[in-house]
Design a protein around this motif. Structure first.
Motif, short mmCIF file in Angstrom:
data_model
loop_
_atom_site.label_atom_id
_atom_site.label_comp_id
_atom_site.label_asym_id
_atom_site.label_seq_id
_atom_site.Cartn_x
_atom_site.Cartn_y
_atom_site.Cartn_z
N ARG A 190 -27.28 69.86 4.35
CA ARG A 190 -27.29 71.03 3.47
C ARG A 190 -28.70 71.47 3.13
O ARG A 190 -28.93 72.60 2.72
N HIS A 191 -29.68 70.57 3.32
CA HIS A 191 -31.06 70.89 2.97
C HIS A 191 -31.65 71.88 3.96
O HIS A 191 -31.38 71.81 5.17
N ALA A 192 -32.48 72.79 3.46
CA ALA A 192 -33.03 73.86 4.29
C ALA A 192 -33.95 73.36 5.39
O ALA A 192 -34.24 74.09 6.34
N THR A 193 -34.43 72.13 5.28
CA THR A 193 -35.34 71.61 6.31
C THR A 193 -34.61 71.03 7.51
O THR A 193 -35.24 70.66 8.50
N VAL B 1 -28.25 73.74 9.34
CA VAL B 1 -28.03 73.78 7.89
C VAL B 1 -26.59 74.19 7.60
O VAL B 1 -26.15 75.27 8.02
N ASN C 283 -24.53 75.29 4.74
CA ASN C 283 -24.68 75.77 3.37
C ASN C 283 -23.38 75.80 2.60
O ASN C 283 -22.30 75.85 3.17
N GLN D 127 -26.12 77.84 9.00
CA GLN D 127 -27.27 78.43 9.66
C GLN D 127 -27.71 77.48 10.76
O GLN D 127 -27.96 76.31 10.50
N GLN E 290 -38.64 80.59 13.62
CA GLN E 290 -38.21 81.21 12.38
C GLN E 290 -39.40 81.45 11.48
O GLN E 290 -40.49 80.89 11.68
N VAL F 254 -40.48 81.11 7.44
CA VAL F 254 -40.09 80.47 6.18
C VAL F 254 -40.99 81.03 5.08
O VAL F 254 -42.22 80.96 5.17
N GLY G 158 -38.62 80.33 -0.06
CA GLY G 158 -37.50 79.52 0.41
C GLY G 158 -36.62 80.23 1.41
O GLY G 158 -35.84 79.59 2.13
N LYS G 159 -36.74 81.55 1.49
CA LYS G 159 -35.93 82.32 2.44
C LYS G 159 -36.35 82.00 3.87
O LYS G 159 -37.52 81.80 4.15
N ARG G 160 -35.38 81.98 4.77
CA ARG G 160 -35.64 81.75 6.19
C ARG G 160 -35.17 82.95 6.99
O ARG G 160 -34.11 83.50 6.73
#
Length: 210
Positions: free
Chosen positions: A27-30, A34, A36, A122, A129, A131, A139-141
């Protein structure tokens, strides 16, 4: 190498070609993939390690577990056609050799993706991408999946990133308030993006990540 066919609540989301090394899921953006808005998924839930033609699934101590069909697993060497269950997501493993024989995947599952599915999953390992590292959109990708990606510049001309055989090229107008790269004006004819380049546009700084 193999690939994953990802579904959310039974609806196809996308196909992901696995890369050599580690493909993280969580779930983490890294994470590379991902998942969500799925509270049953841990921040970094699982990883698929690919060496040569072999891909091994490993749970990373997740709270709710990683399942292969109906069996909870901590580590498993994936075989063609097996389905991984993580929260409300299904990840079907397809072996590249079997894919070539069956013709699977010639039509992209992404074309049938619902808006709800995209909000929950995602896939960010397939393309470069942007970031957002500073500004109101921090935080938006922005996945650079299309041949042309527009970056809005309120009140001015948008910046454009073109994806081609030589890489990703940033184009923008030159002048006050126009986008900058690494704190410099974008040259006429555009600039090929390199890993960790910083694009400053409309008060937000984006880092280019491959």
């Amino acid at each position: 190498m193999g690939k994953l066919v990802i579904k959310f609540r039974g609806q196809p989301v996308s196909d992901v070609n696995l890369k050599l090394g580690e493909t993280t899921i969580g779930r983490h953006a890294t994470c590379d993939i991902v998942l969500n808005n799925d509270k049953s998924v841990s921040g970094t839930h699982a990883v698929i390690k690919t060496v040569g033609k072999k891909s091994t699934l490993q749970d990373l101590g997740s709270t709710n577990g990683t399942f292969l069909e109906t069996r909870r697993v901590t580590q498993h060497e994936l075989q063609h056609g097996e389905t991984i269950f993580i929260g409300e997501h299904e990840l079907v493993y397809r072996d590249d050799l079997a894919l070539g024989a069956s013709g699977f995947g010639k039509g992209s599952g992404a074309s049938a993706v619902s808006a709800d599915s995209l909000e929950n999953t995602q896939v960010i390992s397939m393309h470069a991408q942007l970031v957002a590292v500073e500004g109101k959109d921090k935080g938006k990708r922005v996945p650079l999946m299309k041949e042309e990606t527009l970056l809005d510049n309120s009140g001015k001309n948008p910046a454009r990133i073109y994806r081609g055989p030589d890489g990703y090229v940033l184009h923008a107008q030159i002048g006050p308030g126009e986008p900058r790269i690494n704190n410099k004006p974008i040259p006429h004819g555009g600039q090929i993006l390199e890993n960790d380049d910083i694009i400053d546009i409309a008060g937000t700084k984006f880092q280019f990540v491959k």
